[in-house]
Write an enzyme that holds these catalytic residues in place. Sequence first.
Site, PDB file in Angstrom:
ATOM      1  N   ASP A 296       0.835  -1.188   0.000  1.00 52.06           N
ATOM      2  CA  ASP A 296       0.000   0.000   0.000  1.00 52.06           C
ATOM      3  C   ASP A 296       0.883   1.257   0.000  1.00 52.06           C
ATOM      4  OD1 ASP A 296      -2.784   1.040   0.359  1.00 52.06           O
ATOM      5  OD2 ASP A 296      -1.896   1.899   2.168  1.00 52.06           O
TER       6      ASP A 296
ATOM      7  N   GLU B 120       1.848  -0.390  -4.974  1.00 47.00           N
ATOM      8  CA  GLU B 120       0.932   0.704  -5.316  1.00 47.00           C
ATOM      9  C   GLU B 120       1.861   1.902  -5.434  1.00 47.00           C
ATOM     10  OE1 GLU B 120      -3.298   2.530  -3.779  1.00 47.00           O
ATOM     11  OE2 GLU B 120      -1.734   2.272  -2.294  1.00 47.00           O
TER      12      GLU B 120
END
Lengths: 114, 704
Positions: B350, B387
């Site tokens: 993330d 990401e």
Amino acid sequence: MAIEVEVSTRDRVTVVTVAGEIDGGSAPGLQARILPLLQQDSSLILDLRSVTYMSSAGLRVLLLLYRQAMSRNGRVALAGVAETIKDTMAVTGFLKFFAVADTVDQALTTLQQA
Amino acid sequence: MDTRIDFYPTHQHQGYKLRPGRPVLFGATLVPGGVNFAICSRYATSCTLVLFEKGAPEPMVEIPFPDSFRIGNTWCMVVFDLDYERTEYGYRMDGPWDPAAGHRFDASKILLDPYAKAIGGRDVWGKPPDWNDPYPHRARLIFEDFDWEDDRPLEKPLEDLVVYELHTRSFTRHPSAGVKHPGTYAGIIAKIPYLNELGVNCVELMPIFEFDEFENSRPNPVTGETMYNYWGYSTVGFFAPKTGYAATGPFGMQVDEFKNLVKELHRNGIEVILDVVFNHTAEGNEQGPTLSFRGIDNQTYYMLTPEGYYFNFSGCGNTLNCNNPVVRMMVLDCLRYWAAEYHIDGFRFDLAAILGRDPWGAPLPNPPLLESLAFDPVLAKCKLIAEAWDAGGLYQVGSFPAYGRWAEWNGKYRDDIRRFLKGDEGMVPVIAERIQGSPDLYGWNKRGPTASINFITCHDGFTLYDQFAYNHKHNEANGEQNRDGGDDNHSWNCGVEGETDDTEVNALRKRMIKNALAILLMSHGVPMILMGDEVGRTQRGNNNTYCHDNDLNWFDWTLLERNADLFHFARQMIALRKTHPLLRTREHFGTSATQADIIWHGTQAWNADWSPGSRTLACMFRERQAGQAGNTSPVLYMALNGYWDALPFELPELPVNYRWHLFANTALPAPHDIYEPGHETPLEPYQHSFLVGGRAVVILIGRP
């Protein structure tokens, strides 16, 4: 929590009857009591009808028994496991190592068929 | 085994038997006769181990580490004769309180071990906690003896994956799921047959590291319902699976349950990727609670401003100081632990751009953490997916430091395909890049199409259904007057905002969903499907449902019947992808390494319309030798009509003896919209053109 352990023989198969709660406190004693039985006999039945609770440590005693029995080409059958304990065993993957039966008689049949 | 000298205690404290521990085994490790506790802090002046009887409000003992048990900046000690199941442990750290210098030690706090492998305190999801608990998230001891039999990570080639992003609780919490343990790891096991039927071979689990669903929980201003930290993008402990997701959480068996889930998924050919959140922690900024890192070594674990405040590149209050060597080691230890002990197949990071920043926030040209992960021998076969952006404005899609290992969530794929589907002009040249694995992003650096995780929807943003049912976000239920959530949805409501009885609008929405699935599964790279998109799951226009424990997030399994045609379509598209290696090449087309080729067409064969006003494109995948010298490999053709009226597409000539077969035509209603691979319906030999409906996709297979 104290547990009671009784050892008997049915059709030349060792049956260990356990009563009480198997947790971190009682598991080591139970293990010390049962493991030597596998020295003489490669297969055994654990009658767990009167076991009301089994913690992670208890399940590990069962798995240890299973591994010991396997190393001697034996088997471990569980009889009368309470539904909640069986469920925990299923969800955590312990259950599939064992032959499971409702009663000692059925467990006996299962072991003899194998 | 009791013959070894080091199995015996050498010290005592209030009846507890002790021995100096081993410093490099961070965390709590079961050793013969006892537990090895080890923790490090650069600036702490003293450390005390605090032991609790499970769930007790007050400690049963506090054991200060004897001076001789400290080695360097680590404290380590073996405590003998503990009941592994009944013991919880934490630490008190003493040291300076000097925020301007980055120090926030507070010996009144009991701190969670950053290496805690099981964490109690939130044993049952949503059960209101005791807010006065001096130690809310409690480290527990675990057995690391799971019987994996012959399981290990599956190591499927990245190009073969079809990823399914799912939230553990949402997947089976809805009453319609019909599972024995709704919303749990066990619930996922019960739905493995569904995943197999759909055909996905990898699940990407939204965060399952222990988090606090009550972090920032509050009543919904509209409904009064509790709003939670539901998604869990806020880690309390990086080494522990979320206890509240385990049916056996109340028995402390979440570790076994989660391992059993991985084992069962593997047995069914499904890999497991974890969504990991290393960019920040649950401690927030200086207003937040002191749970662990802040009290153990604030200056080490967090990126701090010169004044001692928290940098906020995560948008969540603090930023983990990932390129501090101690933190880097923790991240590496953590991932190695999940790979080795839990057999995890890969990780999705993330806001991974943060992992490439130095302790002062500047992007590093050669970030040591990313390099360490890429070259680590334990992680060598794990998928590493970034990401590739963060909330501080660093956007690295196409340029994330990859070391030949890292793949990226391709945010450009999402945006460009969305815009084409919606009917934007000027998108044809761009989607040509996206469909062939984005060589504009991953070709020049030889990263290849597998660097591109292709997705049109993910947990952030609209579901695929909502993508074609809403022009605007409708986030009122989040309690922020619709200010939260992105506005760059590139969505189109097909004529009516929200639910409608209009059959034409509803039919068009389904067609648009099928168009999206068709493009996604025909594209080179690695497709990722968001949980429920295969059956038209809706969030009623909410594009940021992070806080809702209700049917805004829960998978409504009645959709499987109601939208059986969508499910069938998704399933056959996945099957097509698995059937044809042409769709799963490791190299970009046109590179010398690949025998496969792509040819662009338009409404005229061999003549794609690249002009700004164009909304049509067709592509043909084939082996270079197809149809020659005994090579009978198939030719795949996809026509995309983004225009609102039907247009005839001239079909390219096939090799002699080949014939076109219709596999999919999204303009037709089920069951004529798609066929099983291998059972496509043949076109007439004289058919040289295909009328592609307005806003429709047609897929043809050319074969002998």
